[in-house]
Design an enzyme around this catalytic site. Structure first.
Site, PDB file in Angstrom:
ATOM      1  N   CYS A   1      -5.803  -3.133   2.736  1.00 40.21           N
ATOM      2  CA  CYS A   1      -5.835  -3.036   3.893  1.00 40.21           C
ATOM      3  C   CYS A   1      -6.910  -2.479   4.483  1.00 40.21           C
ATOM      4  O   CYS A   1      -7.459  -3.969   5.152  1.00 40.21           O
ATOM      5  CB  CYS A   1      -4.971  -1.219   4.708  1.00 40.21           C
ATOM      6  SG  CYS A   1      -3.898  -1.434   6.237  1.00 40.21           S
TER       7      CYS A   1
ATOM      8  N   GLU B   1       0.992  -1.449   0.208  1.00 39.70           N
ATOM      9  CA  GLU B   1       0.264  -0.096   0.190  1.00 39.70           C
ATOM     10  C   GLU B   1       0.588   1.460   0.039  1.00 39.70           C
ATOM     11  O   GLU B   1       1.300   1.920   0.907  1.00 39.70           O
ATOM     12  CB  GLU B   1      -0.817   0.038   0.974  1.00 39.70           C
ATOM     13  CG  GLU B   1      -1.852   1.091   1.664  1.00 39.70           C
ATOM     14  CD  GLU B   1      -2.377   1.033   2.687  1.00 39.70           C
ATOM     15  OE1 GLU B   1      -3.677   2.156   2.909  1.00 39.70           O
ATOM     16  OE2 GLU B   1      -2.075  -0.030   3.181  1.00 39.70           O
TER      17      GLU B   1
ATOM     18  N   LYS C   1      -9.956   2.249  -2.514  1.00 39.60           N
ATOM     19  CA  LYS C   1      -9.987   2.241  -1.405  1.00 39.60           C
ATOM     20  C   LYS C   1     -11.748   2.492  -0.584  1.00 39.60           C
ATOM     21  O   LYS C   1     -11.811   3.781  -0.303  1.00 39.60           O
ATOM     22  CB  LYS C   1      -8.968   2.149  -0.547  1.00 39.60           C
ATOM     23  CG  LYS C   1      -8.968   1.448   0.777  1.00 39.60           C
ATOM     24  CD  LYS C   1      -7.477   2.226   1.743  1.00 39.60           C
ATOM     25  CE  LYS C   1      -7.780   1.588   3.155  1.00 39.60           C
ATOM     26  NZ  LYS C   1      -6.371   1.983   3.866  1.00 39.60           N
TER      27      LYS C   1
END
Length: 210
Positions: free
Chosen positions: A152, A51, A119
């Site tokens: 994540c 990430e 995300k």
């Protein structure tokens, strides 16, 4: 009548590397390029990177590290993908006008930007840092099957991986800074998909269906 999916042999690779005290995104990318070449030497079909890889170790903020997609980093990674004849999944910070996203990109074997995922599930520090959440979980076609991407904090919630699996994703790629290992394992198990993590502070691994 359901037709069984034909078995295919695919070599998955993940990179576990944290850039430290670097001068900027270019130096980070150069470090990862060397590791991608090592994966290529082992005949990898696709490589997962972590990430926000152009920010970590540079001392820059989310906003300062952001750039357009396509942009300089996707061009660099495209050159690396083409030279090594493999796909790359990489976590970048995307600037779209005045809006910044935490984004994962998919680069194909020819070096083209084949897709991106923004995300959805943001922790408080990213919201406070100026990141805007995405709103969908797209699935992408490769020459070996369908894949999805999460980033994540997405693994904290079951919905993202479930949506990807329902759309036919056979592998989920997870650029992640760090998190709970059991959650990554759970997302693979409960959806019966392979999950590939690339991380700084967790295990970088390929999780199977068991």
């Amino acid at each position: 009548k359901t037709v069984p999916t034909k078995a295919r042999l695919v070599k998955l690779a993940t990179i576990h590397h944290r850039p430290r005290n670097t001068k900027g995104p270019e130096e980070n990318l150069e470090q990862f390029a060397k590791l991608i070449t090592q994966a290529s030497a082992q005949k990898a079909d696709i490589v997962c990177l972590p990430e926000a890889l152009t920010m970590v170790g540079t001392g820059r903020s989310y906003l300062a590290a952001s750039e357009p997609i396509p942009g300089p980093s996707t061009k660099f990674l495209g050159d690396v993908a083409r030279q090594n004849n493999l796909y790359i999944v990489a976590g970048l910070l995307e600037k779209d006008g005045e809006v910044v996203y935490n984004t994962a990109v998919l680069i194909d074997r020819k070096g083209n930007l084949a897709g991106k995922y923004r995300k959805v599930s943001l922790p408080r520090e990213e919201i406070d840092g100026g990141i805007t959440p995405g709103n969908s979980f797209p699935v992408f076609e490769t020459d070996f099957g369908k894949i999805g991407m999460m980033i994540c904090w997405d693994i904290t919630f079951p919905e993202g991986a479930k949506v990807l699996a329902q759309q036919g994703a056979e592998i989920i790629f997870l650029p992640i800074a760090g998190g709970y290992l059991k959650l990554a394992m759970a997302r693979a198990l409960e959806n019966q998909v392979y999950l590939v993590s690339s991380t700084y502070d967790m295990i970088s691994a390929v999780f199977d269906l068991e």
